[in-house]
Design a protein around this motif. Structure first.
Motif, PDB file in Angstrom:
ATOM      1  N   MET A  13      -2.759   6.519  -1.927  1.00 46.12           N
ATOM      2  CA  MET A  13      -2.485   6.116  -3.300  1.00 46.12           C
ATOM      3  C   MET A  13      -3.674   5.314  -3.811  1.00 46.12           C
ATOM      4  SD  MET A  13       0.746   3.940  -4.753  1.00 46.12           S
ATOM      5  CE  MET A  13       1.893   4.947  -3.808  1.00 46.12           C
ATOM      6  N   ALA A  14      -4.106   5.583  -5.024  1.00 44.76           N
ATOM      7  CA  ALA A  14      -5.254   4.881  -5.594  1.00 44.76           C
ATOM      8  C   ALA A  14      -5.042   4.703  -7.087  1.00 44.76           C
ATOM      9  CB  ALA A  14      -6.532   5.659  -5.319  1.00 44.76           C
ATOM     10  N   LEU A  15      -5.787   3.775  -7.655  1.00 38.71           N
ATOM     11  CA  LEU A  15      -5.708   3.519  -9.083  1.00 38.71           C
ATOM     12  C   LEU A  15      -6.819   4.282  -9.797  1.00 38.71           C
ATOM     13  CD1 LEU A  15      -5.054  -0.341  -9.095  1.00 38.71           C
ATOM     14  CD2 LEU A  15      -3.393   1.486  -9.512  1.00 38.71           C
ATOM     15  N   ALA A  16      -6.444   5.074 -10.795  1.00 39.35           N
ATOM     16  CA  ALA A  16      -7.419   5.800 -11.598  1.00 39.35           C
ATOM     17  C   ALA A  16      -8.074   4.828 -12.575  1.00 39.35           C
ATOM     18  CB  ALA A  16      -6.713   6.925 -12.357  1.00 39.35           C
ATOM     19  N   PRO A  17      -9.232   5.195 -13.123  1.00 39.68           N
ATOM     20  CA  PRO A  17      -9.877   4.330 -14.124  1.00 39.68           C
ATOM     21  C   PRO A  17      -8.948   3.957 -15.276  1.00 39.68           C
ATOM     22  CG  PRO A  17     -11.397   6.028 -13.411  1.00 39.68           C
ATOM     23  CD  PRO A  17     -10.070   6.352 -12.766  1.00 39.68           C
ATOM     24  N   SER A  18      -8.110   4.914 -15.698  1.00 38.43           N
ATOM     25  CA  SER A  18      -7.167   4.613 -16.777  1.00 38.43           C
ATOM     26  C   SER A  18      -6.146   3.560 -16.342  1.00 38.43           C
ATOM     27  CB  SER A  18      -6.448   5.890 -17.215  1.00 38.43           C
ATOM     28  OG  SER A  18      -5.757   6.483 -16.118  1.00 38.43           O
ATOM     29  N   ASP A  19      -5.740   3.603 -15.061  1.00 36.38           N
ATOM     30  CA  ASP A  19      -4.816   2.592 -14.546  1.00 36.38           C
ATOM     31  C   ASP A  19      -5.462   1.213 -14.557  1.00 36.38           C
ATOM     32  OD1 ASP A  19      -2.751   4.424 -13.962  1.00 36.38           O
ATOM     33  OD2 ASP A  19      -3.672   4.931 -12.039  1.00 36.38           O
ATOM     34  N   LEU A  20      -6.704   1.150 -14.088  1.00 35.94           N
ATOM     35  CA  LEU A  20      -7.421  -0.125 -14.054  1.00 35.94           C
ATOM     36  C   LEU A  20      -7.564  -0.712 -15.459  1.00 35.94           C
ATOM     37  CD1 LEU A  20     -10.226   0.799 -11.486  1.00 35.94           C
ATOM     38  CD2 LEU A  20      -8.178  -0.574 -11.066  1.00 35.94           C
ATOM     39  N   ALA A  21      -7.873   0.158 -16.415  1.00 39.61           N
ATOM     40  CA  ALA A  21      -8.019  -0.302 -17.800  1.00 39.61           C
ATOM     41  C   ALA A  21      -6.687  -0.800 -18.352  1.00 39.61           C
ATOM     42  CB  ALA A  21      -8.563   0.829 -18.666  1.00 39.61           C
ATOM     43  N   ALA A  22      -5.592  -0.104 -18.035  1.00 39.41           N
ATOM     44  CA  ALA A  22      -4.267  -0.495 -18.530  1.00 39.41           C
ATOM     45  C   ALA A  22      -3.835  -1.836 -17.943  1.00 39.41           C
ATOM     46  CB  ALA A  22      -3.242   0.580 -18.197  1.00 39.41           C
ATOM     47  N   ILE A  72      -1.124 -11.388  -7.938  1.00 40.26           N
ATOM     48  CA  ILE A  72      -0.334 -10.187  -7.643  1.00 40.26           C
ATOM     49  C   ILE A  72      -1.167  -9.360  -6.669  1.00 40.26           C
ATOM     50  CG2 ILE A  72       0.695  -8.080  -8.555  1.00 40.26           C
ATOM     51  CD1 ILE A  72       1.129  -9.521 -11.194  1.00 40.26           C
ATOM     52  N   PHE A  73      -0.685  -9.251  -5.446  1.00 36.35           N
ATOM     53  CA  PHE A  73      -1.409  -8.551  -4.383  1.00 36.35           C
ATOM     54  C   PHE A  73      -0.645  -7.295  -3.998  1.00 36.35           C
ATOM     55  CE2 PHE A  73      -2.346  -7.652   0.067  1.00 36.35           C
ATOM     56  CZ  PHE A  73      -3.738  -7.671   0.078  1.00 36.35           C
ATOM     57  N   VAL A  74      -1.327  -6.153  -4.014  1.00 37.42           N
ATOM     58  CA  VAL A  74      -0.681  -4.874  -3.714  1.00 37.42           C
ATOM     59  C   VAL A  74      -1.403  -4.198  -2.561  1.00 37.42           C
ATOM     60  CG1 VAL A  74       0.056  -2.653  -4.636  1.00 37.42           C
ATOM     61  CG2 VAL A  74      -0.085  -4.628  -6.155  1.00 37.42           C
ATOM     62  N   SER A  75      -0.636  -3.796  -1.549  1.00 36.25           N
ATOM     63  CA  SER A  75      -1.184  -3.076  -0.402  1.00 36.25           C
ATOM     64  C   SER A  75      -0.559  -1.684  -0.381  1.00 36.25           C
ATOM     65  CB  SER A  75      -0.872  -3.832   0.898  1.00 36.25           C
ATOM     66  OG  SER A  75      -1.624  -3.333   1.980  1.00 36.25           O
ATOM     67  N   PHE A  76      -1.359  -0.674  -0.752  1.00 35.03           N
ATOM     68  CA  PHE A  76      -0.821   0.666  -0.956  1.00 35.03           C
ATOM     69  C   PHE A  76      -0.316   1.311   0.332  1.00 35.03           C
ATOM     70  CE2 PHE A  76      -3.898   0.711  -4.683  1.00 35.03           C
ATOM     71  CZ  PHE A  76      -2.910   0.407  -5.595  1.00 35.03           C
ATOM     72  N   GLY A  77      -1.046   1.145   1.435  1.00 35.93           N
ATOM     73  CA  GLY A  77      -0.662   1.799   2.683  1.00 35.93           C
ATOM     74  C   GLY A  77       0.734   1.404   3.122  1.00 35.93           C
ATOM     75  N   GLU A  78       1.035   0.113   3.053  1.00 38.55           N
ATOM     76  CA  GLU A  78       2.344  -0.386   3.452  1.00 38.55           C
ATOM     77  C   GLU A  78       3.386  -0.242   2.342  1.00 38.55           C
ATOM     78  OE1 GLU A  78      -0.813  -2.676   5.690  1.00 38.55           O
ATOM     79  OE2 GLU A  78      -0.483  -2.009   3.640  1.00 38.55           O
ATOM     80  N   ARG A  79       2.924   0.092   1.126  1.00 37.98           N
ATOM     81  CA  ARG A  79       3.797   0.132  -0.053  1.00 37.98           C
ATOM     82  C   ARG A  79       4.526  -1.195  -0.225  1.00 37.98           C
ATOM     83  NH1 ARG A  79       4.412   5.225  -2.273  1.00 37.98           N
ATOM     84  NH2 ARG A  79       3.562   6.923  -1.004  1.00 37.98           N
ATOM     85  N   MET A  80       3.740  -2.263  -0.137  1.00 38.74           N
ATOM     86  CA  MET A  80       4.278  -3.610  -0.254  1.00 38.74           C
ATOM     87  C   MET A  80       3.417  -4.423  -1.218  1.00 38.74           C
ATOM     88  SD  MET A  80       5.234  -4.601   3.682  1.00 38.74           S
ATOM     89  CE  MET A  80       6.497  -3.689   4.581  1.00 38.74           C
ATOM     90  N   ALA A  81       4.017  -5.460  -1.756  1.00 37.71           N
ATOM     91  CA  ALA A  81       3.297  -6.335  -2.688  1.00 37.71           C
ATOM     92  C   ALA A  81       3.742  -7.767  -2.470  1.00 37.71           C
ATOM     93  CB  ALA A  81       3.550  -5.912  -4.129  1.00 37.71           C
ATOM     94  N   VAL A 110       7.280  -2.593  -7.152  1.00 40.57           N
ATOM     95  CA  VAL A 110       7.661  -1.783  -5.985  1.00 40.57           C
ATOM     96  C   VAL A 110       8.210  -0.430  -6.418  1.00 40.57           C
ATOM     97  CG1 VAL A 110       9.210  -1.649  -4.003  1.00 40.57           C
ATOM     98  CG2 VAL A 110       8.033  -3.795  -4.517  1.00 40.57           C
ATOM     99  N   ALA A 111       8.962  -0.408  -7.507  1.00 39.59           N
ATOM    100  CA  ALA A 111       9.499   0.861  -8.010  1.00 39.59           C
ATOM    101  C   ALA A 111       8.358   1.801  -8.385  1.00 39.59           C
ATOM    102  CB  ALA A 111      10.402   0.608  -9.210  1.00 39.59           C
ATOM    103  N   GLY A 112       7.315   1.257  -8.990  1.00 39.79           N
ATOM    104  CA  GLY A 112       6.151   2.078  -9.323  1.00 39.79           C
ATOM    105  C   GLY A 112       5.466   2.627  -8.093  1.00 39.79           C
ATOM    106  N   LEU A 113       5.351   1.808  -7.057  1.00 43.41           N
ATOM    107  CA  LEU A 113       4.737   2.263  -5.809  1.00 43.41           C
ATOM    108  C   LEU A 113       5.545   3.404  -5.195  1.00 43.41           C
ATOM    109  CD1 LEU A 113       3.719  -1.119  -4.086  1.00 43.41           C
ATOM    110  CD2 LEU A 113       2.256   0.465  -5.343  1.00 43.41           C
ATOM    111  N   ARG A 114       6.854   3.264  -5.206  1.00 46.98           N
ATOM    112  CA  ARG A 114       7.707   4.285  -4.599  1.00 46.98           C
ATOM    113  C   ARG A 114       7.664   5.602  -5.370  1.00 46.98           C
ATOM    114  NH1 ARG A 114      12.893   0.348  -3.204  1.00 46.98           N
ATOM    115  NH2 ARG A 114      11.973  -0.608  -1.335  1.00 46.98           N
ATOM    116  N   ARG A 115       7.440   5.510  -6.675  1.00 46.27           N
ATOM    117  CA  ARG A 115       7.340   6.729  -7.483  1.00 46.27           C
ATOM    118  C   ARG A 115       5.945   7.339  -7.405  1.00 46.27           C
ATOM    119  NH1 ARG A 115       9.451   3.352 -11.504  1.00 46.27           N
ATOM    120  NH2 ARG A 115       7.441   3.497 -12.581  1.00 46.27           N
ATOM    121  N   GLY A 116       5.030   6.644  -6.763  1.00 44.93           N
ATOM    122  CA  GLY A 116       3.646   7.123  -6.737  1.00 44.93           C
ATOM    123  C   GLY A 116       2.906   6.815  -8.019  1.00 44.93           C
ATOM    124  N   GLU A 117       3.427   5.863  -8.804  1.00 46.34           N
ATOM    125  CA  GLU A 117       2.806   5.464 -10.069  1.00 46.34           C
ATOM    126  C   GLU A 117       2.393   4.001  -9.970  1.00 46.34           C
ATOM    127  OE1 GLU A 117       5.788   6.263 -12.968  1.00 46.34           O
ATOM    128  OE2 GLU A 117       5.751   8.432 -12.657  1.00 46.34           O
TER     129      GLU A 117
END
Length: 232
Positions: A1-10, A150-159, A184-191
């Motif tokens: 899971m990664a953040l696209a440039p549009s995500d970073l801007a948002a 706000i710290f997000v760790s994608f591999g573990e799907r935890m924040a 967390v809901a966003g992480l689980r949806r892949g968003e």
């Protein structure tokens, strides 16, 4: 899971908007994974090796002494029993070694290693890395001690959400539950981007209510851009 440039801007836009309405500071840090969990393959390999003797028994391999009725001498009985015990012991050792190596190699594969790491260990590793980032980014040095990480760790799907003492003294920890649930809901949806931005907006609402900006005196003390850390 990664953040696209549009995500970073948002996310950056959400932080800028939130901080315009509060003296609080919101800082976002994301990473692919918070730990390498090198101990996980060793733990599983050791556990599999310990099962070796039990697998021999389940497989129907037993050590038995010869029948004394068939004219065996006591000396012969001892020799045969010793050979049988030695063979069984060697077989168990070989099986344990094979199980250890095979399990170690298999569980060392990154996706499997992460999946087989107990959740409690992953939670602890994510929490520790979040605290490290809070200190490393000098978030405790804001003027009014109103920094929120706000710290997000994608591999573990935890924040993790860490609020400095200026906020923690006035805001109960449960107040942040809605923001963390949205993340967390966003992480689980892949968003991930949507989830982080939603969490930022909700944190901003909490901060705006309790720490409104001072007229003509609301400096932006921390960068609003998302910080991306490399995988550990």
């Amino acid at each position: 899971m990664a953040l696209a440039p549009s995500d970073l801007a948002a996310i950056e836009a959400a932080i800028t908007d939130a901080e315009a309405r509060t003296t609080g500071e919101i800082y976002c840090v994301v990473t692919d994974q918070s730990g390498d969990y090198a101990e996980t393959p060793l733990a599983w390999a050791a556990g599999a090796a310990l099962l070796g003797p039990a697998l021999l028994l389940l497989g129907g391999i037993h050590v038995t002494a010869p029948d004394l009725v068939g004219g065996w001498a006591a000396e012969q009985v001892g020799e045969v029993a010793e050979r049988a015990a030695r063979s069984a012991l060697i077989g168990a050792i070989v099986l344990q070694a094979a199980l250890f190596v095979a399990t170690l190699v298999l569980v060392a594969l990154p996706p499997l290693r992460l999946a087989l790491t107990p959740r409690v260990f992953k939670r602890d590793r994510v929490r520790r890395r979040a605290l490290e980032q809070f200190a490393a980014k000098n978030m405790h040095l804001t003027r009014e001690r109103t920094g929120v990480l706000i710290f997000v760790s994608f591999g573990e799907r935890m924040a993790e959400l860490i609020a400095d003492e200026g906020i923690a003294a006035h805001v109960e920890a449960r107040v942040w539950d809605e923001a963390m649930a949205a993340l967390v809901a966003g992480l689980r949806r892949g968003e991930a981007g949507t989830g982080v931005a939603a969490a930022v907006r909700l944190c901003g609402e909490v901060l705006a209510e309790r720490f409104p900006p001072t007229a003509q005196d609301n400096p932006d003390e921390l960068p609003n851009a998302v910080v991306i850390l490399p995988r550990v």
